[in-house]
Scaffold this motif. Structure first.
Motif, PDB file in Angstrom:
ATOM      1  N   GLY A 249      -1.555  26.893 111.620  1.00  9.80           N
ATOM      2  CA  GLY A 249      -1.703  27.590 109.994  1.00  9.80           C
ATOM      3  C   GLY A 249      -2.313  27.058 108.895  1.00  9.80           C
ATOM      4  O   GLY A 249      -3.288  27.136 108.603  1.00  9.80           O
ATOM      5  N   VAL A 250      -2.475  25.454 109.552  1.00  9.80           N
ATOM      6  CA  VAL A 250      -2.940  24.920 108.803  1.00  9.80           C
ATOM      7  C   VAL A 250      -4.515  24.833 109.150  1.00  9.80           C
ATOM      8  O   VAL A 250      -5.636  24.715 107.952  1.00  9.80           O
ATOM      9  CB  VAL A 250      -2.226  23.060 108.071  1.00  9.80           C
ATOM     10  CG1 VAL A 250      -3.396  22.299 107.722  1.00  9.80           C
ATOM     11  CG2 VAL A 250      -1.236  23.631 107.575  1.00  9.80           C
TER      12      VAL A 250
ATOM     13  N   THR B 177      -2.935  18.147 105.493  1.00  8.11           N
ATOM     14  CA  THR B 177      -2.940  17.339 106.406  1.00  8.11           C
ATOM     15  C   THR B 177      -1.485  17.360 106.217  1.00  8.11           C
ATOM     16  O   THR B 177      -0.021  16.914 107.502  1.00  8.11           O
ATOM     17  CB  THR B 177      -3.238  15.925 106.967  1.00  8.11           C
ATOM     18  OG1 THR B 177      -2.736  15.196 105.458  1.00  8.11           O
ATOM     19  CG2 THR B 177      -4.783  15.722 106.903  1.00  8.11           C
ATOM     20  N   SER B 178      -0.713  17.680 106.168  1.00  9.29           N
ATOM     21  CA  SER B 178       1.042  17.802 105.882  1.00  9.29           C
ATOM     22  C   SER B 178       1.212  18.929 106.865  1.00  9.29           C
ATOM     23  O   SER B 178       0.869  19.906 107.124  1.00  9.29           O
ATOM     24  CB  SER B 178       1.842  18.366 103.951  1.00  9.29           C
ATOM     25  OG  SER B 178       3.302  18.541 104.384  1.00  9.29           O
ATOM     26  N   GLY B 179       2.434  17.602 107.714  1.00 14.09           N
ATOM     27  CA  GLY B 179       3.411  18.839 108.887  1.00 14.09           C
ATOM     28  C   GLY B 179       2.268  18.661 110.122  1.00 14.09           C
ATOM     29  O   GLY B 179       2.537  18.752 110.741  1.00 14.09           O
TER      30      GLY B 179
ATOM     31  N   ALA C 296      -3.858  15.242 115.574  1.00 17.70           N
ATOM     32  CA  ALA C 296      -4.548  17.139 114.734  1.00 17.70           C
ATOM     33  C   ALA C 296      -4.746  16.489 113.225  1.00 17.70           C
ATOM     34  O   ALA C 296      -5.689  16.981 113.102  1.00 17.70           O
ATOM     35  CB  ALA C 296      -3.562  18.388 114.283  1.00 17.70           C
ATOM     36  N   ARG C 297      -4.298  15.186 113.010  1.00 20.19           N
ATOM     37  CA  ARG C 297      -5.162  15.108 110.867  1.00 20.19           C
ATOM     38  C   ARG C 297      -6.336  15.059 111.420  1.00 20.19           C
ATOM     39  O   ARG C 297      -6.982  14.809 110.457  1.00 20.19           O
ATOM     40  CB  ARG C 297      -3.883  14.476 110.767  1.00 20.19           C
ATOM     41  CG  ARG C 297      -2.337  14.783 110.448  1.00 20.19           C
ATOM     42  CD  ARG C 297      -1.381  13.648 109.322  1.00 20.19           C
ATOM     43  NE  ARG C 297      -1.907  12.339 109.094  1.00 20.19           N
ATOM     44  CZ  ARG C 297      -1.910  11.548 109.104  1.00 20.19           C
ATOM     45  NH1 ARG C 297      -0.638  10.911 110.056  1.00 20.19           N
ATOM     46  NH2 ARG C 297      -2.502  10.328 108.554  1.00 20.19           N
ATOM     47  N   LEU C 298      -6.587  13.534 112.841  1.00 23.19           N
ATOM     48  CA  LEU C 298      -7.590  12.891 112.746  1.00 23.19           C
ATOM     49  C   LEU C 298      -8.835  14.181 113.117  1.00 23.19           C
ATOM     50  O   LEU C 298      -9.641  13.964 112.738  1.00 23.19           O
ATOM     51  CB  LEU C 298      -7.622  11.920 113.654  1.00 23.19           C
ATOM     52  CG  LEU C 298      -6.385  10.397 113.602  1.00 23.19           C
ATOM     53  CD1 LEU C 298      -6.746   9.730 115.428  1.00 23.19           C
ATOM     54  CD2 LEU C 298      -7.326   9.243 112.451  1.00 23.19           C
ATOM     55  N   GLU C 299      -8.493  14.981 113.377  1.00 21.40           N
ATOM     56  CA  GLU C 299      -9.458  16.220 113.791  1.00 21.40           C
ATOM     57  C   GLU C 299      -9.565  16.748 112.526  1.00 21.40           C
ATOM     58  O   GLU C 299     -10.872  17.281 112.086  1.00 21.40           O
ATOM     59  CB  GLU C 299      -8.896  17.460 115.016  1.00 21.40           C
ATOM     60  CG  GLU C 299      -8.920  16.915 116.569  1.00 21.40           C
ATOM     61  CD  GLU C 299      -7.110  17.564 117.111  1.00 21.40           C
ATOM     62  OE1 GLU C 299      -8.017  17.311 118.528  1.00 21.40           O
ATOM     63  OE2 GLU C 299      -7.374  18.824 116.713  1.00 21.40           O
ATOM     64  N   VAL C 300      -8.682  17.138 112.231  1.00 19.13           N
ATOM     65  CA  VAL C 300      -8.888  17.961 110.601  1.00 19.13           C
ATOM     66  C   VAL C 300      -9.857  16.958 109.936  1.00 19.13           C
ATOM     67  O   VAL C 300     -10.523  17.040 108.994  1.00 19.13           O
ATOM     68  CB  VAL C 300      -7.861  17.693 110.032  1.00 19.13           C
ATOM     69  CG1 VAL C 300      -7.740  18.560 108.280  1.00 19.13           C
ATOM     70  CG2 VAL C 300      -6.943  18.998 110.401  1.00 19.13           C
TER      71      VAL C 300
ATOM     72  N   PHE D 276      -8.405  16.339  98.038  1.00 17.56           N
ATOM     73  CA  PHE D 276      -7.903  16.204  98.287  1.00 17.56           C
ATOM     74  C   PHE D 276      -6.930  15.683  97.662  1.00 17.56           C
ATOM     75  O   PHE D 276      -6.281  14.856  97.265  1.00 17.56           O
ATOM     76  CB  PHE D 276      -8.436  15.463  99.118  1.00 17.56           C
ATOM     77  CG  PHE D 276      -8.321  15.536 100.489  1.00 17.56           C
ATOM     78  CD1 PHE D 276      -6.755  15.489 101.013  1.00 17.56           C
ATOM     79  CD2 PHE D 276      -8.818  14.399 101.761  1.00 17.56           C
ATOM     80  CE1 PHE D 276      -5.677  15.280 102.159  1.00 17.56           C
ATOM     81  CE2 PHE D 276      -7.556  15.079 102.614  1.00 17.56           C
ATOM     82  CZ  PHE D 276      -6.392  15.203 102.986  1.00 17.56           C
ATOM     83  N   SER D 277      -5.426  16.767  97.584  1.00 21.98           N
ATOM     84  CA  SER D 277      -4.370  16.410  96.887  1.00 21.98           C
ATOM     85  C   SER D 277      -3.241  16.005  98.143  1.00 21.98           C
ATOM     86  O   SER D 277      -3.407  16.455  99.350  1.00 21.98           O
ATOM     87  CB  SER D 277      -4.105  17.618  96.834  1.00 21.98           C
ATOM     88  OG  SER D 277      -2.563  17.359  96.165  1.00 21.98           O
ATOM     89  N   THR D 278      -3.092  14.942  98.350  1.00 25.67           N
ATOM     90  CA  THR D 278      -2.154  14.437  98.997  1.00 25.67           C
ATOM     91  C   THR D 278      -0.797  13.144  99.319  1.00 25.67           C
ATOM     92  O   THR D 278      -1.240  12.739  98.070  1.00 25.67           O
ATOM     93  CB  THR D 278      -2.964  13.879 100.871  1.00 25.67           C
ATOM     94  OG1 THR D 278      -1.790  13.436 101.411  1.00 25.67           O
ATOM     95  CG2 THR D 278      -4.132  12.284 100.188  1.00 25.67           C
ATOM     96  N   HIS D 279       0.209  13.073  99.731  1.00 24.77           N
ATOM     97  CA  HIS D 279       1.049  12.147  99.407  1.00 24.77           C
ATOM     98  C   HIS D 279       0.613  11.244 100.945  1.00 24.77           C
ATOM     99  O   HIS D 279       1.635  10.433 100.912  1.00 24.77           O
ATOM    100  CB  HIS D 279       2.440  12.587  99.517  1.00 24.77           C
ATOM    101  CG  HIS D 279       2.530  13.485 100.957  1.00 24.77           C
ATOM    102  ND1 HIS D 279       2.565  14.878 101.461  1.00 24.77           N
ATOM    103  CD2 HIS D 279       3.575  12.982 101.915  1.00 24.77           C
ATOM    104  CE1 HIS D 279       3.385  15.167 101.906  1.00 24.77           C
ATOM    105  NE2 HIS D 279       4.163  13.807 102.224  1.00 24.77           N
TER     106      HIS D 279
END
Length: 284
Positions: free
Chosen positions: A133-134, A155-157, A162-166, A183-186
């Motif tokens: 979905g992300v 990239t949450s979840g 997959a995070r590296l692909e994004v 880019f908002s993130t924790h």
């Protein structure tokens, strides 16, 4: 403020019954990636909704691509923390519904992104995994080649692969001159890979902002034993944390001369900046 900055916030505030945002000044220069960092509840999503005109502000001003919040939507790509699409749609039906609003919609680009991100084109959104979905939201946001990309916890979840692909997709997006990302993130480790600038929020306030390199050079992470914490050092360490065998905290790099031989000094991570500067605010 820079006249060529596609996103500018000046003195904005937003008041809720139990939360106060601001005043916040934030500027993202054209062609840069700004990381907006903070713990859950720090105000990141509220700030982004204000930028997009989804919530009104009580004071201050916002300029998005030289217009009011929500203006020029065809030049903006958005990925929010929740997928705002019908759960009975597929990627194909979502694209058909959205493309009429974007003159520059590129079907071939979308197909390529869906393939690269391994998103099934004809599976209903309600049957996609959280990660799929992300990635679908990201592909749809990029399908019209926006000038400004605004991302809320994209990239949450996602698992590490997959995070590296994004993040690779983000790098490709930025190859074109003049493209800009908020880019908002924790997940602060993501910003180590792509962010040029970082703004740290805590309890609705900006506690640090600047280029990532400058922030990391301004501070050092120091650790030592109990005897190493002299009075002079104690007064300068930010976000001091004591434990059974010693202590740790942030020290202005200009004060490194206060450290004795038993103190270990290292370049901090963005996460360490967030944790210790937020602790300093709470302890004040």
């Amino acid at each position: 403020m820079n006249d060529d900055s596609p996103l500018k916030l000046q003195g904005i505030t937003k008041n809720y019954q139990e939360f106060h945002l601001g005043p916040i000044d934030l500027e993202v220069p054209r062609g840069y990636v700004m990381g907006l960092v903070g713990a859950n509840g720090a105000g990141k999503t509220t700030a982004i909704k204000a930028m997009l005109g989804m919530v009104g502000i009580d004071a201050g001003s916002i300029s998005v691509l030289d217009g009011a919040p929500g203006a020029r939507h065809g030049r903006i790509g958005v990925v929010l923390d929740r997928l705002a699409l019908s759960r009975d749609w597929t990627a194909v039906s979502a694209a058909r519904s959205l493309e009429r609003f974007y003159p520059d919609w590129d079907r071939d680009l979308l197909d390529d992104l869906l393939t690269r991100l391994d998103v099934p084109a004809r599976v209903k959104i309600k049957d996609l995994s959280r990660g799929q979905g992300v990635k679908l939201a990201l592909a749809l946001a990029l399908a019209h080649s926006p000038e400004l990309l605004i991302l809320d916890e994209p990239t949450s979840g996602l698992d590490p692969v997959a995070r590296l692909e994004v993040l690779d997709i983000f790098r490709d997006f930025l190859i074109a001159e003049g493209r800009t990302v908020l880019f908002s993130t924790h997940i602060t480790s993501d910003l180590d890979r792509i962010a040029d600038m970082v703004t740290i929020l805590d309890a609705g306030r900006v506690i640090a902002s600047g280029s990532r390199e400058d922030l990391l050079e301004t501070w050092v992470m120091v650790r030592g034993g109990v005897a190493d914490l002299t009075d002079g050092l104690n007064s300068r360490v930010r976000g001091l944390r004591r434990h059974s065998v010693g202590w740790e905290g942030l020290l202005p790099a200009a004060d490194l001369g206060l450290c004795g031989p038993g103190v270990v000094a290292e370049t901090p991570s963005i996460e360490e900046l967030l944790v210790h500067l937020a602790k300093e605010r709470k302890d004040a």
